[in-house]
Design an enzyme around this catalytic site. Structure first.
Site, short mmCIF file in Angstrom:
data_model
loop_
_atom_site.label_atom_id
_atom_site.label_comp_id
_atom_site.label_asym_id
_atom_site.label_seq_id
_atom_site.Cartn_x
_atom_site.Cartn_y
_atom_site.Cartn_z
N LEU A 68 0.87 -1.18 0.00
CA LEU A 68 0.00 0.00 0.00
C LEU A 68 0.91 1.23 0.00
CD1 LEU A 68 -2.69 -0.94 2.70
CD2 LEU A 68 -2.98 -0.96 0.22
N ASP A 69 0.49 2.30 -0.67
CA ASP A 69 1.24 3.55 -0.65
C ASP A 69 1.43 4.01 0.80
OD1 ASP A 69 1.22 3.56 -3.39
OD2 ASP A 69 -0.42 5.00 -3.56
N LYS A 70 2.48 4.77 1.03
CA LYS A 70 2.77 5.27 2.38
C LYS A 70 1.57 5.94 3.02
CE LYS A 70 5.23 9.13 2.82
NZ LYS A 70 4.38 10.10 3.56
#
Length: 223
Positions: A68-70
């Site tokens: 997942l993106d940050k």
């Protein structure tokens, strides 16, 4: 105008909770990732703190099956052995998993549901941003359903049918409704409207690598 590019000095990963475990057994570890925490270490040595590092302090063999993106929060599964990693990784590769995200986007979406079908490619001059690219882009589809309309925002459920980088962010921007709090694709107004990226991986379903049972994990939406 696009928002500012994050820099190393902007990285302050949340410490409470340090790790939010939804499920663990001999094969898999399912976590609810906080917004602001990297899934894996960044290229710069100062970006060592991440979900993978934290998980391996307790489960040394834990390996990422997806990311997942940050700034995106929500459900993420890790494998605890090679066999599990192969079987779960194959499900992601062949689109056998089910994914559902909740997002708050700018403006009012008039329709109740729809499909965004726009090819995406890396915006090489502005990495890691992505862009709609009809010539070189890879096919990308996102289904969306309106859950609630607010004064000047809309809460939607998003089902990515493909898994491209920043797919949900770029697709929502492309239809004129950028996700609130998005530093890559938003503007001053949409950044000011939220204290974080309003994108959450609310639900993830996959077949357990040993029992062959289809399991669905849910993480409550924190915004």
């Amino acid at each position: 105008m696009p928002g500012p590019m994050p820099t190393l000095k902007d990285y302050f990963p949340p410490l409470d909770p340090y790790l939010n475990v939804l499920h663990v057994d001999d094969d898999i570890l399912v976590l609810d990732k906080q917004s602001g925490l990297l899934s894996v270490p960044g290229k710069d040595p100062s970006l060592w703190d991440c979900l993978e590092y934290r998980a391996r302090q307790t489960w040394p063999t834990a390996g990422m099956c997806h990311r997942l993106d940050k700034d995106t929060s929500g459900v993420l599964v890790m494998a605890l052995n090679k066999r599990a990693h192969g079987r779960i990784g194959s499900q992601f590769e062949h689109r056998k998993t089910t994914k559902s995200y909740i997002a708050r986007v700018a403006g009012i979406i008039e329709e109740d549901s729809g499909l965004v079908d726009l090819p995406l490619a890396t915006d090489w001059e502005n990495k890691p941003r992505q862009r709609v690219d009809y010539e070189n882009g890879r096919p990308s589809q996102t289904e969306w359903t309106v859950l609630e309309r607010e004064a000047n925002a809309t809460r939607v459920r998003l089902h990515p049918l493909t898994g491209r980088t920043h797919q949900l962010r770029v697709h929502m921007k492309a239809i004129g409704h950028v996700i609130l709090g998005d530093v890559f694709y938003g503007d001053t107004e949409t950044l000011a409207a939220a204290d974080r990226l309003q994108l959450h991986a609310a639900e993830l379903g996959f077949t357990h690598p040993t029992t062959d049972e289809f399991m669905t994990f849910v993480a409550p939406t924190p915004f």
